[in-house]
Write a protein that holds these residues in place. Structure first.
Motif, PDB file in Angstrom:
ATOM      1  N   LEU A 262       0.810  -1.217   0.000  1.00  0.00           N
ATOM      2  CA  LEU A 262       0.000   0.000   0.000  1.00  0.00           C
ATOM      3  C   LEU A 262       0.841   1.265   0.000  1.00  0.00           C
ATOM      4  O   LEU A 262       0.288   2.369   0.111  1.00  0.00           O
ATOM      5  N   ASP A 263       2.171   1.105  -0.135  1.00  0.00           N
ATOM      6  CA  ASP A 263       3.051   2.253  -0.373  1.00  0.00           C
ATOM      7  C   ASP A 263       3.504   2.305  -1.824  1.00  0.00           C
ATOM      8  O   ASP A 263       4.344   3.134  -2.190  1.00  0.00           O
ATOM      9  N   GLY A 264       2.982   1.384  -2.659  1.00  0.00           N
ATOM     10  CA  GLY A 264       3.330   1.357  -4.073  1.00  0.00           C
ATOM     11  C   GLY A 264       4.635   0.663  -4.372  1.00  0.00           C
ATOM     12  O   GLY A 264       5.146   0.750  -5.499  1.00  0.00           O
ATOM     13  N   ARG A 265       5.212  -0.049  -3.370  1.00  0.00           N
ATOM     14  CA  ARG A 265       6.473  -0.759  -3.597  1.00  0.00           C
ATOM     15  C   ARG A 265       6.198  -2.123  -4.218  1.00  0.00           C
ATOM     16  O   ARG A 265       5.306  -2.854  -3.738  1.00  0.00           O
ATOM     17  N   PRO A 266       6.947  -2.508  -5.265  1.00  0.00           N
ATOM     18  CA  PRO A 266       6.782  -3.846  -5.839  1.00  0.00           C
ATOM     19  C   PRO A 266       7.275  -4.911  -4.878  1.00  0.00           C
ATOM     20  O   PRO A 266       8.348  -4.773  -4.282  1.00  0.00           O
ATOM     21  N   VAL A 267       6.503  -5.968  -4.713  1.00  0.00           N
ATOM     22  CA  VAL A 267       6.836  -7.040  -3.781  1.00  0.00           C
ATOM     23  C   VAL A 267       7.168  -8.341  -4.514  1.00  0.00           C
ATOM     24  O   VAL A 267       8.075  -9.076  -4.134  1.00  0.00           O
ATOM     25  N   PHE A 268       6.452  -8.594  -5.615  1.00  0.00           N
ATOM     26  CA  PHE A 268       6.562  -9.899  -6.274  1.00  0.00           C
ATOM     27  C   PHE A 268       6.069  -9.765  -7.700  1.00  0.00           C
ATOM     28  O   PHE A 268       5.099  -9.039  -7.967  1.00  0.00           O
ATOM     29  N   ALA A 269       6.718 -10.457  -8.636  1.00  0.00           N
ATOM     30  CA  ALA A 269       6.247 -10.512 -10.029  1.00  0.00           C
ATOM     31  C   ALA A 269       6.798 -11.781 -10.660  1.00  0.00           C
ATOM     32  O   ALA A 269       8.003 -12.011 -10.656  1.00  0.00           O
ATOM     33  N   LYS A 270       5.905 -12.600 -11.199  1.00  0.00           N
ATOM     34  CA  LYS A 270       6.325 -13.878 -11.772  1.00  0.00           C
ATOM     35  C   LYS A 270       5.254 -14.352 -12.747  1.00  0.00           C
ATOM     36  O   LYS A 270       4.107 -13.888 -12.715  1.00  0.00           O
ATOM     37  N   SER A 271       5.614 -15.301 -13.615  1.00  0.00           N
ATOM     38  CA  SER A 271       4.645 -15.896 -14.545  1.00  0.00           C
ATOM     39  C   SER A 271       4.829 -17.407 -14.574  1.00  0.00           C
ATOM     40  O   SER A 271       5.918 -17.919 -14.321  1.00  0.00           O
ATOM     41  N   TRP A 272       3.718 -18.121 -14.868  1.00  0.00           N
ATOM     42  CA  TRP A 272       3.716 -19.588 -14.966  1.00  0.00           C
ATOM     43  C   TRP A 272       2.877 -19.995 -16.160  1.00  0.00           C
ATOM     44  O   TRP A 272       1.983 -19.262 -16.593  1.00  0.00           O
ATOM     45  N   ARG A 273       3.135 -21.186 -16.643  1.00  0.00           N
ATOM     46  CA  ARG A 273       2.305 -21.771 -17.686  1.00  0.00           C
ATOM     47  C   ARG A 273       1.281 -22.701 -17.048  1.00  0.00           C
ATOM     48  O   ARG A 273       1.623 -23.563 -16.238  1.00  0.00           O
ATOM     49  N   THR A 274       0.001 -22.496 -17.394  1.00  0.00           N
ATOM     50  CA  THR A 274      -1.133 -23.326 -16.966  1.00  0.00           C
ATOM     51  C   THR A 274      -1.117 -23.616 -15.472  1.00  0.00           C
ATOM     52  O   THR A 274      -1.067 -24.754 -15.035  1.00  0.00           O
ATOM     53  N   ILE A 275      -1.129 -22.572 -14.665  1.00  0.00           N
ATOM     54  CA  ILE A 275      -1.226 -22.704 -13.216  1.00  0.00           C
ATOM     55  C   ILE A 275      -2.679 -22.476 -12.818  1.00  0.00           C
ATOM     56  O   ILE A 275      -3.387 -21.681 -13.445  1.00  0.00           O
ATOM     57  N   ASP A 276      -3.160 -23.180 -11.793  1.00  0.00           N
ATOM     58  CA  ASP A 276      -4.555 -22.985 -11.393  1.00  0.00           C
ATOM     59  C   ASP A 276      -4.639 -21.960 -10.264  1.00  0.00           C
ATOM     60  O   ASP A 276      -3.643 -21.535  -9.684  1.00  0.00           O
ATOM     61  N   ARG A 277      -5.880 -21.573  -9.955  1.00  0.00           N
ATOM     62  CA  ARG A 277      -6.101 -20.457  -9.036  1.00  0.00           C
ATOM     63  C   ARG A 277      -5.604 -20.750  -7.617  1.00  0.00           C
ATOM     64  O   ARG A 277      -5.100 -19.857  -6.935  1.00  0.00           O
ATOM     65  N   TYR A 278      -5.730 -22.005  -7.169  1.00  0.00           N
ATOM     66  CA  TYR A 278      -5.335 -22.336  -5.804  1.00  0.00           C
ATOM     67  C   TYR A 278      -3.819 -22.362  -5.648  1.00  0.00           C
ATOM     68  O   TYR A 278      -3.282 -22.017  -4.595  1.00  0.00           O
ATOM     69  N   GLU A 279      -3.120 -22.775  -6.687  1.00  0.00           N
ATOM     70  CA  GLU A 279      -1.661 -22.730  -6.651  1.00  0.00           C
ATOM     71  C   GLU A 279      -1.177 -21.283  -6.617  1.00  0.00           C
ATOM     72  O   GLU A 279      -0.180 -20.964  -5.966  1.00  0.00           O
ATOM     73  N   ILE A 280      -1.882 -20.394  -7.323  1.00  0.00           N
ATOM     74  CA  ILE A 280      -1.547 -18.972  -7.276  1.00  0.00           C
ATOM     75  C   ILE A 280      -1.723 -18.440  -5.856  1.00  0.00           C
ATOM     76  O   ILE A 280      -0.850 -17.759  -5.307  1.00  0.00           O
ATOM     77  N   ILE A 281      -2.857 -18.766  -5.241  1.00  0.00           N
ATOM     78  CA  ILE A 281      -3.142 -18.285  -3.888  1.00  0.00           C
ATOM     79  C   ILE A 281      -2.118 -18.811  -2.902  1.00  0.00           C
ATOM     80  O   ILE A 281      -1.629 -18.090  -2.025  1.00  0.00           O
ATOM     81  N   SER A 282      -1.762 -20.100  -3.024  1.00  0.00           N
ATOM     82  CA  SER A 282      -0.782 -20.684  -2.128  1.00  0.00           C
ATOM     83  C   SER A 282       0.578 -19.998  -2.279  1.00  0.00           C
ATOM     84  O   SER A 282       1.286 -19.769  -1.296  1.00  0.00           O
ATOM     85  N   THR A 283       0.943 -19.651  -3.512  1.00  0.00           N
ATOM     86  CA  THR A 283       2.250 -19.036  -3.762  1.00  0.00           C
ATOM     87  C   THR A 283       2.339 -17.647  -3.157  1.00  0.00           C
ATOM     88  O   THR A 283       3.356 -17.284  -2.555  1.00  0.00           O
ATOM     89  N   ILE A 284       1.286 -16.853  -3.286  1.00  0.00           N
ATOM     90  CA  ILE A 284       1.362 -15.455  -2.847  1.00  0.00           C
ATOM     91  C   ILE A 284       0.949 -15.262  -1.390  1.00  0.00           C
ATOM     92  O   ILE A 284       1.104 -14.174  -0.841  1.00  0.00           O
ATOM     93  N   SER A 285       0.413 -16.316  -0.730  1.00  0.00           N
ATOM     94  CA  SER A 285      -0.106 -16.159   0.626  1.00  0.00           C
ATOM     95  C   SER A 285       0.991 -15.790   1.624  1.00  0.00           C
ATOM     96  O   SER A 285       0.723 -15.143   2.636  1.00  0.00           O
ATOM     97  N   SER A 286       2.231 -16.192   1.345  1.00  0.00           N
ATOM     98  CA  SER A 286       3.313 -15.904   2.288  1.00  0.00           C
ATOM     99  C   SER A 286       3.731 -14.437   2.258  1.00  0.00           C
ATOM    100  O   SER A 286       4.426 -13.973   3.168  1.00  0.00           O
ATOM    101  N   TYR A 287       3.327 -13.689   1.222  1.00  0.00           N
ATOM    102  CA  TYR A 287       3.753 -12.296   1.112  1.00  0.00           C
ATOM    103  C   TYR A 287       2.827 -11.336   1.851  1.00  0.00           C
ATOM    104  O   TYR A 287       3.230 -10.231   2.189  1.00  0.00           O
TER     105      TYR A 287
END
Length: 643
Positions: free
Chosen positions: A258-283
């Motif tokens: 919420l200060d506009g600082r980049p925290v994470f940026a990545k791309s995957w091939r054919t990833i599902d929504r729950y794997e996305i949520i699991s990956t970013i939940s630690s941030y």
């Protein structure tokens, strides 16, 4: 409900493990139990309408992912399992958790640990366990190579792309009609799709009779099950984040705070929504899910709903120039690497959303500047979601007052529900087994019904032509029709072009004929046909002339006819015959064009023919006078008359 495994018990042991359990309602202890087998714990979940099962290690409930999945199938879908020792990306011990919650490290018995787990979950600590090991992937791609094919290669490519698009629509329709949850990723192309992938959140068996693997000439459909590890999504207090998503065959995900600082940026091939949520939940905790297009894709909406976040979409699609400008401005302030265009687009979406809410963020920070002990970012995230600042602050203060309550000391009072009486235990075991038998009987009936449906489908397939043959026949027919239509279209275009040229030429000819610079003469391949063909004869009489490619041998009757109308002959080749011999004008001239049975010539041929007629008339007049003079001389000679 808080649960902890009894000392000496283990899911890996051949002996049935035992558990301690406590039930909390509105923060108050309402029941506690010890030495419970797992099936009794599950029965308590149903009896007490438990919303959360809190554990310090999820694998105390089951020894493997498959067994954990089967266990989760037995509890109501409204009940979730929370591992309280996983907070964000970190793991904490139960003793550390006890000190944080109660101010001291208690001597933790299994029953006290169960109580600790329940209290921690009720206060928002821990991460939710989600198991989706039984998923099915449907891949729709081309069925043949298009590396060769010559002039037909482009037609093959269009046919394949259209076939993939049609198959994708049919699979989506089937999944929607059967209320199956799925993610869809496509690779678009001009005229159709290059490839599409569905990730269906259901086991492969549930798709039997609905979607089957096929391999056609143009399109191939692959259906295969796959497993994934349990996903542990954070439920505790974490820093609020804005998440950007770029959906597609390759999915880009980015996070900014919420200060506009980049925290994470990545791309995957054919990833599902729950794997996305699991990956970013630690941030951190996502409060806004953003996209770079004005119409949010389905994946963005679904992830937003799962995270309880609001969805942001710009008023119009963000252009490439705008994206590059935003990223350039970001790199001037932060040293942040972006691996590809998908990650870039996701980051741009998150930054655009941050700028949209920037005024709200600054306003809340300004009002909270002199208030101590309040997490400004948590308040900001609630205000962004639409709540008023005063309402959020009131809730924060109420929670802080309640958190000063002392820990509860548990005195175990054996429940009358589970007295260690042999008959009661046997009766309970019988009821449990009866429930299992009933469930298995229902499953058997479902399998028998599925088997009958499959047998019916097999009989129908055997009684008629297979779908593959019918498909091939239709495709071949359509390809032939398309080839014929393409050929006819090309012929029509050529004909239109030729007719347009002829129309312009005729228009110019009409002008030239009306102005007198050009004339039309009837055409005769054989001059001698003139006297035989009444229609041609009339045309020659009207135009006083005729055109022929070659003179050939001209009969006397043809010459006499032309003389009678004082006509002339035009030819385009040099001829050995002289006009003075035939006694009719023979004019050599270039043909400027042809209109059906006529040729177009310059008006000068008429003048040339007229001059020749004048010469021929002089010659005939001279010859006539010579014959008359000769006759007179012969007469005088025969009579002896002197000149």
């Amino acid at each position: 409900m808080g649960i902890d495994i009894q000392a000496g018990s283990s899911p890996l042991s051949s002996k049935e493990p035992k558990y301690s359990a406590v039930i909390l309602k509105d923060g108050e202890l309402v029941a506690s139990y010890e030495d419970l087998p797992l099936y009794k714990v599950l029965r308590l979940v149903i009896e007490h309408h438990v919303d959360v099962i809190a554990v310090d290690n999820v694998f105390e409930l089951a020894s493997s992912v498959d067994k954990l999945e089967k266990l989760m199938e037995l509890i109501p879908h409204t009940c979730k399992i929370v591992q309280v020792t996983k907070i964000g990306a970190e793991f904490v011990s139960t003793r550390e958790l006890s000190k944080e919650l109660f101010g001291s490290r208690m001597d933790l018995t299994p029953l006290k640990t169960a109580y600790l787990n329940a209290v921690a979950a009720s206060k928002g600590y821990g991460s939710e366990v989600q198991v989706f090991s039984n998923k099915t992937k449907i891949i729709i791609t081309r069925g043949r190579s298009v590396s060769q094919g010559g002039m037909s290669q482009e037609r093959y490519k269009r046919s394949i792309k259209a076939g993939i698009l049609q198959a994708t629509k049919e699979v989506k329709k089937i999944l929607d009609e059967n209320n199956l949850e799925y993610d869809m990723m496509v690779k678009k192309s001009r005229g159709g799709l290059e490839k599409s992938v569905f990730i269906v959140y259901a086991p492969r068996e549930s798709l039997y009779g609905l979607i089957k693997p096929v391999s056609y000439k143009n399109v191939k459909i692959v259906v295969k099950p796959f497993k994934s590890t349990p996903l542990v999504a954070s439920t505790g207090l974490q820093r609020p984040l804005i998440m950007g998503i770029d959906p597609g065959m390759t999915v880009g995900v980015a996070l900014v705070d919420l200060d506009g600082r980049p925290v994470f940026a990545k791309s995957w091939r054919t990833i599902d929504r729950y794997e996305i949520i699991s990956t970013i939940s630690s941030y951190g905790k996502v409060v806004v899910v953003a996209t770079d297009v004005s119409n949010p894709p389905e994946l963005v909406k679904k992830i937003g709903a799962l995270l309880g976040a609001i969805v942001y979409a710009p008023e119009r699609d963000i252009t490439v120039d705008e994206k590059n400008k935003l990223v350039s401005e970001l790199k001037e302030t932060y040293d942040f690497q972006i691996e590809d265009s998908h990650a870039r687009d996701a980051l741009v979406a998150a930054l655009k959303a941050y700028r949209h809410y920037l005024n709200t963020i600054l306003e809340v920070k300004s009002k909270l500047r002199n208030i101590e002990g309040v997490d400004a970012y948590s308040v900001i995230s609630e205000v962004i979601k639409g709540r008023s600042l005063s309402e959020v602050l009131e809730q924060v203060y109420r929670r802080r007052v309640q958190e000063h309550s002392k820990p509860v000391e548990i005195e175990h009072k054996p429940s009358t529900h589970f007295e260690k009486v042999s008959d009661s235990g046997l009766k309970e075991r019988v009821r449990s087994l009866e429930a299992i038998v009933l469930k298995l009987s229902n499953d058997l009936k479902e399998k028998e019904k599925m088997l009958k449906d499959l047998e019916t489908e097999v009989r129908l397939l055997k009684s008629r032509k297979t779908y593959d043959e019918d498909y091939e026949r239709k495709i071949s027919l359509l390809e032939v029709n398309l080839a014929n239509l393409t050929r006819r279209l090309e012929e029509s275009r050529n004909l239109i072009e030729a007719l347009e040229k002829e129309r312009k030429w005729l228009r110019d000819l009409i002008v030239k004929v009306s102005e007198g610079s050009h004339i039309l003469l009837p055409k005769a391949v054989n001059l001698n046909k003139i006297v035989e063909d009444d229609l041609l004869k009339e045309k020659v009489r009207r135009h006083k002339g005729v055109f022929t490619p070659e003179l050939g041998i001209i009969e006397s009757k043809t010459i006499e006819f032309l003389k009678s109308i004082k006509g002339y002959v035009v030819t385009s080749k040099d001829q050995a015959v002289d006009s003075r011999v035939l006694r009719i004008p023979i004019v050599k001239a270039e043909v400027l064009g042809e209109v059906e049975d006529y040729v177009v010539l310059e008006r000068s041929v008429e003048e040339t023919a007229s001059h020749i007629w004048e010469e021929l008339e002089l010659i005939e007049a001279f010859e006539t006078r010579s014959r008359i003079r000769k006759l007179i001389e012969e007469y005088q000679k025969s009579r002896g008359i002197k000149e």
